[in-house]
Motif scaffolding. Sequence first.
Motif, mmCIF file in Angstrom:
data_model
loop_
_atom_site.group_PDB
_atom_site.id
_atom_site.type_symbol
_atom_site.label_atom_id
_atom_site.label_comp_id
_atom_site.label_asym_id
_atom_site.label_seq_id
_atom_site.Cartn_x
_atom_site.Cartn_y
_atom_site.Cartn_z
ATOM 1 N N LYS A 178 0.835 -1.201 0.000
ATOM 2 C CA LYS A 178 0.000 0.000 0.000
ATOM 3 C C LYS A 178 0.869 1.250 0.000
ATOM 4 C CE LYS A 178 -3.655 -2.355 2.594
ATOM 5 N NZ LYS A 178 -4.488 -2.371 3.826
ATOM 6 N N ASP A 179 0.271 2.380 -0.395
ATOM 7 C CA ASP A 179 1.001 3.643 -0.377
ATOM 8 C C ASP A 179 0.931 4.252 1.018
ATOM 9 O OD1 ASP A 179 -1.540 4.770 -0.119
ATOM 10 O OD2 ASP A 179 -1.682 5.328 -2.220
ATOM 11 N N GLU A 180 1.465 5.469 1.159
ATOM 12 C CA GLU A 180 1.520 6.108 2.476
ATOM 13 C C GLU A 180 0.135 6.449 3.030
ATOM 14 O OE1 GLU A 180 1.912 9.080 -0.809
ATOM 15 O OE2 GLU A 180 2.883 7.191 -0.248
ATOM 16 N N ARG A 240 2.295 -2.805 -9.901
ATOM 17 C CA ARG A 240 3.286 -2.686 -8.828
ATOM 18 C C ARG A 240 3.193 -3.864 -7.864
ATOM 19 N NH1 ARG A 240 4.382 2.702 -7.434
ATOM 20 N NH2 ARG A 240 5.608 1.853 -5.694
ATOM 21 N N LEU A 262 -1.403 -0.325 -3.919
ATOM 22 C CA LEU A 262 -0.669 0.153 -5.082
ATOM 23 C C LEU A 262 -1.306 -0.401 -6.352
ATOM 24 C CD1 LEU A 262 3.004 -0.334 -3.834
ATOM 25 C CD2 LEU A 262 1.724 1.813 -3.998
#
Length: 215
Positions: free
Chosen positions: A74-76, A85, A81
């Motif tokens: 996962k992103d921030e 990715r 994602l």
Amino acid sequence: MMNFNGGIYRRFVKRPMDIVLSFVAILILSPVFLIVALLVRINLGSPVLFKQKRPGLNEEVFMMYKFRTMTDEKDEKGNLLPDDRRLTMFGRLLRSSSLDELPELFNILKGDMSIVGPRPLLVQYLSLYNEHQKRRHEVRPGLSGLAQISGRNAINWEDKFHLDVEYVDNVSFIMDWKIILLTMKKVFVREGITSESAPTMEPFTGTKKERRMES
């Protein structure tokens, strides 16, 4: 009048054939199930199975099972994602060999799916179909289908839906076995796994005609 290759086959033969073929396949491939499950656990962790709701016969929603091919990165902000990715080399290998599809044999045994039929797509696509495209749900979704032997993810959505409805209109014993045999060939050759612009298939956003009406 109904004939074996049409109405009688669809009503009385196709489902029993699905039960026998899926049961035999599960028994024969049980060592493969165990090996793939172990490799998924080692390479991607838990859960081993990917579960997702999909629409089936008459648009009734069921839970479809596949072997997991993506990470949970996962992103921030906590959002997953993009697919490209999260799809690992190991995941790509599972998809290219179609080994990730093996758990769907249990969906077939349960009656959610068939060996042959239009592939079960995402629930959110239901509201985007036109009347012609909706006809793909007049039969059980399949492990493989006419669209899969004609290009799988490498053909566009309109062609895919056209082939799905063509199958609905021409279900027969001969057609099903032709698709089964050609599917086995495709699996070995590994054709049509990806589209030109996405790791699997671009999201369906409706037909061009429908998009003009909405704008």
